[in-house]
Design a protein around this motif. Structure first.
Motif, mmCIF file in Angstrom:
data_model
loop_
_atom_site.group_PDB
_atom_site.id
_atom_site.type_symbol
_atom_site.label_atom_id
_atom_site.label_comp_id
_atom_site.label_asym_id
_atom_site.label_seq_id
_atom_site.Cartn_x
_atom_site.Cartn_y
_atom_site.Cartn_z
ATOM 1 N N PRO A 1 41.007 15.677 70.519
ATOM 2 C CA PRO A 1 42.357 16.180 70.767
ATOM 3 C C PRO A 1 43.311 15.069 71.187
ATOM 4 O O PRO A 1 42.909 14.133 71.878
ATOM 5 C CB PRO A 1 42.156 17.169 71.917
ATOM 6 C CG PRO A 1 40.723 17.503 71.922
ATOM 7 C CD PRO A 1 40.013 16.310 71.396
ATOM 8 N N SER B 1 62.477 19.076 60.519
ATOM 9 C CA SER B 1 61.785 19.684 59.378
ATOM 10 C C SER B 1 62.705 19.698 58.168
ATOM 11 O O SER B 1 62.278 19.416 57.045
ATOM 12 C CB SER B 1 61.384 21.123 59.687
ATOM 13 O OG SER B 1 60.557 21.171 60.792
ATOM 14 N N GLY C 1 64.953 25.032 77.321
ATOM 15 C CA GLY C 1 64.029 24.068 76.725
ATOM 16 C C GLY C 1 63.613 24.486 75.329
ATOM 17 O O GLY C 1 63.605 23.679 74.388
ATOM 18 N N LEU C 2 63.283 25.768 75.185
ATOM 19 C CA LEU C 2 62.851 26.298 73.888
ATOM 20 C C LEU C 2 63.946 26.098 72.844
ATOM 21 O O LEU C 2 63.674 25.666 71.716
ATOM 22 C CB LEU C 2 62.519 27.790 74.041
ATOM 23 C CG LEU C 2 61.923 28.477 72.829
ATOM 24 C CD1 LEU C 2 60.535 27.945 72.576
ATOM 25 C CD2 LEU C 2 61.864 29.975 73.042
ATOM 26 N N LEU D 1 45.606 15.335 73.267
ATOM 27 C CA LEU D 1 45.722 15.422 74.715
ATOM 28 C C LEU D 1 44.688 14.523 75.394
ATOM 29 O O LEU D 1 45.003 13.760 76.314
ATOM 30 C CB LEU D 1 45.492 16.882 75.120
ATOM 31 C CG LEU D 1 45.980 17.338 76.475
ATOM 32 C CD1 LEU D 1 47.457 17.083 76.605
ATOM 33 C CD2 LEU D 1 45.688 18.808 76.659
ATOM 34 N N SER E 1 55.321 16.783 73.444
ATOM 35 C CA SER E 1 55.265 17.673 74.604
ATOM 36 C C SER E 1 53.946 17.506 75.354
ATOM 37 O O SER E 1 53.841 17.876 76.518
ATOM 38 C CB SER E 1 55.432 19.121 74.161
ATOM 39 O OG SER E 1 54.364 19.508 73.342
ATOM 40 N N LEU E 2 52.929 16.929 74.685
ATOM 41 C CA LEU E 2 51.633 16.771 75.353
ATOM 42 C C LEU E 2 51.655 15.636 76.372
ATOM 43 O O LEU E 2 50.778 15.551 77.229
ATOM 44 C CB LEU E 2 50.526 16.525 74.323
ATOM 45 C CG LEU E 2 50.331 17.671 73.345
ATOM 46 C CD1 LEU E 2 49.235 17.346 72.357
ATOM 47 C CD2 LEU E 2 50.013 18.954 74.072
ATOM 48 N N TYR F 1 64.124 22.445 71.798
ATOM 49 C CA TYR F 1 63.005 22.114 70.910
ATOM 50 C C TYR F 1 63.230 22.665 69.511
ATOM 51 O O TYR F 1 62.989 21.987 68.508
ATOM 52 C CB TYR F 1 61.693 22.684 71.459
ATOM 53 C CG TYR F 1 60.908 21.689 72.277
ATOM 54 C CD1 TYR F 1 60.449 20.511 71.720
ATOM 55 C CD2 TYR F 1 60.617 21.939 73.599
ATOM 56 C CE1 TYR F 1 59.723 19.602 72.467
ATOM 57 C CE2 TYR F 1 59.900 21.041 74.358
ATOM 58 C CZ TYR F 1 59.454 19.875 73.786
ATOM 59 O OH TYR F 1 58.751 18.981 74.520
ATOM 60 N N LEU F 2 63.687 23.934 69.446
ATOM 61 C CA LEU F 2 63.877 24.545 68.132
ATOM 62 C C LEU F 2 64.919 23.775 67.336
ATOM 63 O O LEU F 2 64.708 23.482 66.153
ATOM 64 C CB LEU F 2 64.314 26.001 68.291
ATOM 65 C CG LEU F 2 63.179 27.012 68.327
ATOM 66 C CD1 LEU F 2 63.718 28.416 68.529
ATOM 67 C CD2 LEU F 2 62.392 26.951 67.025
ATOM 68 N N TYR G 1 46.496 8.857 66.824
ATOM 69 C CA TYR G 1 46.088 10.099 66.179
ATOM 70 C C TYR G 1 46.828 10.311 64.863
ATOM 71 O O TYR G 1 46.214 10.536 63.816
ATOM 72 C CB TYR G 1 46.339 11.269 67.130
ATOM 73 C CG TYR G 1 46.020 12.590 66.519
ATOM 74 C CD1 TYR G 1 44.700 13.003 66.368
ATOM 75 C CD2 TYR G 1 47.033 13.419 66.060
ATOM 76 C CE1 TYR G 1 44.413 14.197 65.789
ATOM 77 C CE2 TYR G 1 46.744 14.624 65.480
ATOM 78 C CZ TYR G 1 45.433 15.013 65.339
ATOM 79 O OH TYR G 1 45.145 16.205 64.744
ATOM 80 N N PHE H 1 53.366 15.633 78.652
ATOM 81 C CA PHE H 1 53.485 16.424 79.880
ATOM 82 C C PHE H 1 52.345 16.085 80.838
ATOM 83 O O PHE H 1 52.534 15.946 82.041
ATOM 84 C CB PHE H 1 53.417 17.900 79.472
ATOM 85 C CG PHE H 1 53.469 18.878 80.599
ATOM 86 C CD1 PHE H 1 54.676 19.403 81.018
ATOM 87 C CD2 PHE H 1 52.306 19.292 81.223
ATOM 88 C CE1 PHE H 1 54.721 20.324 82.048
ATOM 89 C CE2 PHE H 1 52.350 20.213 82.256
ATOM 90 C CZ PHE H 1 53.560 20.719 82.672
ATOM 91 N N LYS I 1 56.672 17.284 67.784
ATOM 92 C CA LYS I 1 56.240 18.439 68.585
ATOM 93 C C LYS I 1 55.216 18.020 69.632
ATOM 94 O O LYS I 1 55.231 18.502 70.754
ATOM 95 C CB LYS I 1 55.592 19.476 67.665
ATOM 96 C CG LYS I 1 56.516 20.532 67.237
ATOM 97 C CD LYS I 1 55.832 21.722 66.632
ATOM 98 C CE LYS I 1 54.538 21.471 65.921
ATOM 99 N NZ LYS I 1 54.019 22.701 65.309
ATOM 100 N N ASN J 1 63.373 20.316 66.277
ATOM 101 C CA ASN J 1 62.305 20.367 65.280
ATOM 102 C C ASN J 1 62.765 20.946 63.957
ATOM 103 O O ASN J 1 62.360 20.486 62.897
ATOM 104 C CB ASN J 1 61.132 21.186 65.810
ATOM 105 C CG ASN J 1 60.433 20.469 66.939
ATOM 106 O OD1 ASN J 1 60.347 19.257 66.939
ATOM 107 N ND2 ASN J 1 59.969 21.219 67.911
ATOM 108 N N LEU J 2 63.637 21.966 64.019
ATOM 109 C CA LEU J 2 64.127 22.534 62.760
ATOM 110 C C LEU J 2 64.961 21.499 62.015
ATOM 111 O O LEU J 2 64.844 21.370 60.793
ATOM 112 C CB LEU J 2 64.939 23.798 63.024
ATOM 113 C CG LEU J 2 64.097 25.039 63.348
ATOM 114 C CD1 LEU J 2 64.984 26.195 63.794
ATOM 115 C CD2 LEU J 2 63.274 25.459 62.145
ATOM 116 N N SER K 1 59.415 19.022 78.044
ATOM 117 C CA SER K 1 58.691 20.099 78.737
ATOM 118 C C SER K 1 58.461 19.739 80.201
ATOM 119 O O SER K 1 58.411 20.619 81.064
ATOM 120 C CB SER K 1 57.364 20.433 78.040
ATOM 121 O OG SER K 1 56.889 19.375 77.307
#
Lengths: 306, 215
Positions: free
Chosen positions: A124, A259, A247-248, A126, A214-215, A251-252, A151, A217, A211, A255-256, A225
């Protein structure tokens, strides 16, 4: 309105039925969101019997007027983007190294790269970030960047290798026949073609990388995050829902947009033959080998087929 | 070396928890993903739109925030579930669009002539999909699906942040308890993850080869 090879153009009865189904579906979804809104907005009674204000109560949203909040979210977004950019550049570099190692003429180089690649791909992100943080005592920023780059580099490397492998053998032979060394053949002839062909996959992977920042974190890097939970600690936990929603939303949007850019770039510079055939005239008998795109996007096969 | 023996019971418990998360949320995500993929190719426009929006939103939110939603907002909406089932819900929701996309890519891999042939002999939507396209897509779907499950294996580690005692959480604790042998303890955990992911990867590779030969 897109049509597909899978079904007929709808007649009047199908259209009516479809309209009814759509209406019912929309009503159900709207009802669900209204229920969600009402439940969230309703005041709640906690275990001690005290009444807590609902989630949309002004007392939970007054921090929106606070400049410090937006400053911290701005800095968090910046930190996320900074980490993503650094990790993306490193990941592509590592990916190129991996794919170079995997297509080496020496078996032992291929074997070692293969083992390292398997290892990096299988654990992972993480854990990897955590590993770099603890073992190399890199700061939180660099452990995030290195973990993510390793990774995603492994995944990009595999994609590039697949790209090189899918090239016609004549490309390599042509390189040799004009006297290029294996390394130069790879660097001048095979790699550029593979990179272009795999660009859509690489870009999609970079969205995943964004995305996954955020890990970081876990190592307390102040990205988006972490900003949510830092602000919770600063302003108090009754603002948690508000902070989460902000926050959401950020992020949206991030990322959108990414993308969308990735998709746009992939369409412009991706492999020509992978595109779902819109402009090419139909040749009898040759269609069978082409990919079919079922009706999803406007630019797909759907419009081309009818 | 003693550290490795000391952490083994905790690691095994964590490993089993990771496996549980993988199997249960993997199965659930498969079911939801098939539903979403079916909606995306269905003749009903509203279903297509719903499936597309669902996929786009969930694919563009980090797993950390999906799990945060489950741990934070679902209790407000009236669930009194423990962190473990909440993590299962979050992992399922996060994984399902990836399953749907894998299935859709398999569908796209079936030559269009197949669907055309089925339609030309008078088959309807259901017949074309279930009798002609789906059986051919199924074999091509397997390798990308396995990749989704490999990703899910690795993603279960994020549930550790939300108080689920899976392998990553145990690793975190173990590094604190054994400050002298941090590297060993971390590599031990990595190997346990590899025990799941490497065989899955090998299976995916083997199937991929067979499918390529068959075509």
């Amino acid at each position: 309105m897109s049509l597909s090879v899978l079904y007929d153009a709808p007649g009047p009865r199908t259209k009516r039925w479809s309209l009814i189904a759509s209406t019912v579906g929309v009503i159900l979804i709207v009802a669900f969101f209204v229920w969600m809104y009402l439940t969230l907005a309703a005041p709640r009674v906690n275990a001690n019997g005290a009444e807590l204000p609902g989630m949309f109560d002004p007392s939970r949203w007054d921090i929106v007027a606070n400049g410090d909040l937006w400053l911290s979210f701005g800095l968090g977004t910046l930190a996320t983007l900074q980490m993503a950019a650094a990790a993306a550049i490193l990941a592509i570099a590592i990916g190129i190294l991996f794919s170079f190692g995997r297509s080496s003429q020496f078996a032992w180089v291929r074997a070692i790269t293969g083992v390292v690649l398997e290892f990096v791909r299988g654990i992972p992100v993480l854990l990897m970030i955590f590993f770099v943080f603890l073992v190399f005592t890199a700061g939180s920023y660099w452990s995030g960047v290195i973990g993510l780059a390793l990774y995603n580099g492994a995944i990009i490397g595999e994609a590039l290798r697949a790209g090189v492998k899918s090239l016609p053998r004549g490309q390599r032979e042509a390189g040799f026949s004009i006297g290029l060394s294996p390394v130069r053949t790879w660097a001048l002839i095979e790699f550029p073609q593979a990179f272009r062909q795999m660009l859509p996959i690489i870009l999609a992977q970079l969205v995943v990388l964004l995305k996954d920042t955020s890990l970081a974190f876990i190592v307390s890097y102040p990205e988006l995050s972490r900003t949510i939970s830092n602000n919770r600690n600063f302003f108090g936990s009754r603002y948690m829902f508000t902070l989460f929603v902000i926050g959401l939303a950020i992020y949206l949007v991030l990322n959108l947009t990414m993308s969308w850019i990735a998709r746009f770039a992939a369409r412009r510079s991706g492999p020509r033959f992978g595109r779902a055939l819109p402009n090419t005239p139909k040749q009898p008998g040759a269609d069978g080998t082409r990919a079919i795109t079922l009706p999803t996007r406007k630019d797909g096969l759907a419009d081309a087929l009818h | 070396m003693d550290a490795l023996i000391d952490v083994t019971p905790a690691y095994l418990a964590g490993f089993l928890m990771t496996l549980q998360l993988l199997v249960i949320s993997g199965a659930a995500a498969f079911v939801v993903g098939v539903l979403v993929a079916t909606m995306r190719i269905s003749p009903v426009p509203s279903l297509r739109v719903f499936a597309t929006v669902y996929t786009e939103i969930l694919r563009n939110v980090p797993l950390l925030l999906v799990l945060m939603f489950c741990a934070l907002v679902l209790p407000i909406l009236g669930s009194d579930l423990d962190y473990y089932p909440l993590a299962l819900i979050g992992l399922t929701a996060y994984t399902s669009p990836f399953v749907a996309e894998a299935i859709r890519s398999g569908f796209n891999g079936v030559p269009v002539g197949q669907a055309e042939a089925a339609r030309s002999i008078g088959m309807g939507f259901t017949q074309t999909v279930t009798l002609v396209v789906l059986p051919q897509a199924a074999r091509m779907v397997v390798p990308p699906l396995i990749n989704v499950f490999i990703a899910l294996t690795k993603n279960t580690s994020v549930a550790g942040i939300f108080f689920v005692n899976e392998l990553f959480k145990q690793t975190d604790a173990a590094t604190r308890d054994n400050p002298g042998s941090v590297i060993l303890v971390l590599i031990y955990a990595a190997v346990l993850y590899l025990v799941i992911t490497v065989p899955l990867g090998l299976i995916a590779g083997a199937i991929e080869k067979r499918v390529v030969v068959a075509r």
